[in-house]
Scaffold this active site. Sequence first.
Site, PDB file in Angstrom:
ATOM      1  N   ARG A   1       0.848  -1.202   0.000  1.00 26.55           N
ATOM      2  CA  ARG A   1       0.000   0.000   0.000  1.00 26.55           C
ATOM      3  C   ARG A   1       0.883   1.252   0.000  1.00 26.55           C
ATOM      4  O   ARG A   1       0.627   2.214  -0.690  1.00 26.55           O
ATOM      5  CB  ARG A   1      -0.907  -0.051   1.232  1.00 26.55           C
ATOM      6  CG  ARG A   1      -1.954   1.006   1.240  1.00 26.55           C
ATOM      7  CD  ARG A   1      -3.036   0.765   2.272  1.00 26.55           C
ATOM      8  NE  ARG A   1      -3.917   1.918   2.313  1.00 26.55           N
ATOM      9  CZ  ARG A   1      -3.819   2.887   3.202  1.00 26.55           C
ATOM     10  NH1 ARG A   1      -2.892   2.840   4.137  1.00 26.55           N
ATOM     11  NH2 ARG A   1      -4.656   3.904   3.184  1.00 26.55           N
TER      12      ARG A   1
ATOM     13  N   ASP B   1     -18.357   9.010   3.522  1.00 20.16           N
ATOM     14  CA  ASP B   1     -18.545   8.229   4.756  1.00 20.16           C
ATOM     15  C   ASP B   1     -19.689   8.835   5.588  1.00 20.16           C
ATOM     16  O   ASP B   1     -20.489   8.113   6.188  1.00 20.16           O
ATOM     17  CB  ASP B   1     -17.264   8.242   5.600  1.00 20.16           C
ATOM     18  CG  ASP B   1     -16.021   8.113   4.741  1.00 20.16           C
ATOM     19  OD1 ASP B   1     -15.297   7.140   4.866  1.00 20.16           O
ATOM     20  OD2 ASP B   1     -15.796   9.007   3.880  1.00 20.16           O
TER      21      ASP B   1
ATOM     22  N   ARG C   1     -22.935   7.882   4.176  1.00 17.06           N
ATOM     23  CA  ARG C   1     -23.265   6.498   4.564  1.00 17.06           C
ATOM     24  C   ARG C   1     -23.811   6.471   5.987  1.00 17.06           C
ATOM     25  O   ARG C   1     -24.796   5.787   6.284  1.00 17.06           O
ATOM     26  CB  ARG C   1     -22.006   5.626   4.464  1.00 17.06           C
ATOM     27  CG  ARG C   1     -21.600   5.338   3.028  1.00 17.06           C
ATOM     28  CD  ARG C   1     -20.239   4.676   2.941  1.00 17.06           C
ATOM     29  NE  ARG C   1     -19.949   4.273   1.553  1.00 17.06           N
ATOM     30  CZ  ARG C   1     -18.735   4.136   1.053  1.00 17.06           C
ATOM     31  NH1 ARG C   1     -17.665   4.358   1.808  1.00 17.06           N
ATOM     32  NH2 ARG C   1     -18.555   3.757  -0.189  1.00 17.06           N
TER      33      ARG C   1
ATOM     34  N   HIS D   1     -10.165   9.707   5.950  1.00 13.24           N
ATOM     35  CA  HIS D   1     -11.062   8.888   5.126  1.00 13.24           C
ATOM     36  C   HIS D   1     -10.352   7.538   5.028  1.00 13.24           C
ATOM     37  O   HIS D   1      -9.505   7.323   4.173  1.00 13.24           O
ATOM     38  CB  HIS D   1     -11.254   9.510   3.741  1.00 13.24           C
ATOM     39  CG  HIS D   1     -11.904   8.577   2.754  1.00 13.24           C
ATOM     40  ND1 HIS D   1     -13.188   8.113   2.883  1.00 13.24           N
ATOM     41  CD2 HIS D   1     -11.428   7.993   1.626  1.00 13.24           C
ATOM     42  CE1 HIS D   1     -13.480   7.306   1.881  1.00 13.24           C
ATOM     43  NE2 HIS D   1     -12.423   7.201   1.107  1.00 13.24           N
TER      44      HIS D   1
END
Length: 318
Positions: A90, A150, A153, A177
Amino acid sequence: MTNLTPKVSIIGAGSVGMRYAYALIMKGLVRELVIVDLDKKRLEGEVMDLSHGAPYISPVEIRAGDYSDIKNSDLVVVTAGKKQKTGQSRLELIKDNAELFKTMIPEIVRQAPAAIILIVTNPVDILSFVAYKVSGKPAHEILGSGTVLDTARLRFLLADNCNIDPRNIHGYILGEHGDSEFAAWSTAMIGGVLLKNYCPTCDHFKTCKRETVLANIFNEVKDSAYEIIERKGETSYGIGLALVRITRAILNNENSVLPVSSLANGYLGIEDVYLSLPSIVNKTGIKQVLSVELSAQEEEAFRNSASTLKKIISEIGF
Ligand code: NAD
């Protein structure tokens, strides 16, 4: 060359860029839309396809372009990014995208110096910080989509659980985030009533198991991207609509409060990192970041998000 306003340019015609483009023209928010992508052939196909709806929407000129076509944009939205290669960590991917931003962002600024730049590419907080550093622009003109999705949601899930219109639910996911984000439950409100005061008045209070419900809602928010990606490969509709909401605040100079990612301004002693707090967004970008009153636990979670992000920023050499 035509010069219609408002003008928005999108860098990156992938799933997110194109869902955003579709939602944007449906809302009739722009007169000129330029889309830029490395994959010119697919981009041309996307633009042809999108343009054929012209008789059924508000007038808009849509063009497949390159960087020279983004001149005079009011807003440039960056969804372009490299994909994780097999075996790549990552961190390596973040380094790759930071390298990409080192050339891409100055080019955007060179072509469209007055544009507000909205970063969407993940990790959005890190790349918004990188964009700010390499752009030479004031921080308020560079924002990240942050936790706007987010937060949507969270509002959707809370609305669904409480059987209330999501537009009347105010509550935020703040911080990164990503994995260290948190729900600022202490500030959540239904129609101006704090959630903690609303709950005892609800018919379901006795059977609700409030703490478990809230924990489950937060976990569902946090895991949403993983769950959606596992099922369909990417997330795109929700973020597309979230980006339209941010765009509306900017182009219409709405002074809307949205949890976009911005340069920390000393709140809780935190500086030199991008992350999300409720912020007033208008045509200047971020007009003001609000200093919300968080519980001690939420303050700790915010500090944790900041240190998580700062660690990555130093690992990639910024
Ligand atoms: P995608 O791979 O479908 O699209 C990326 C596009 O960028 C591709 O079309 C690619 O050709 C293009 N591209 C790559 N390098 C480019 C360059 N130098 N110049 C121009 N175009 C270039 O990916 P996607 O599903 O559309 O997602 C885009 C990004 O948005 C990802 O980083 C994803 O993680 C992020 N995302 C963010 C959020 C959020 O809330 N911030 C939500 C969903 C997705």
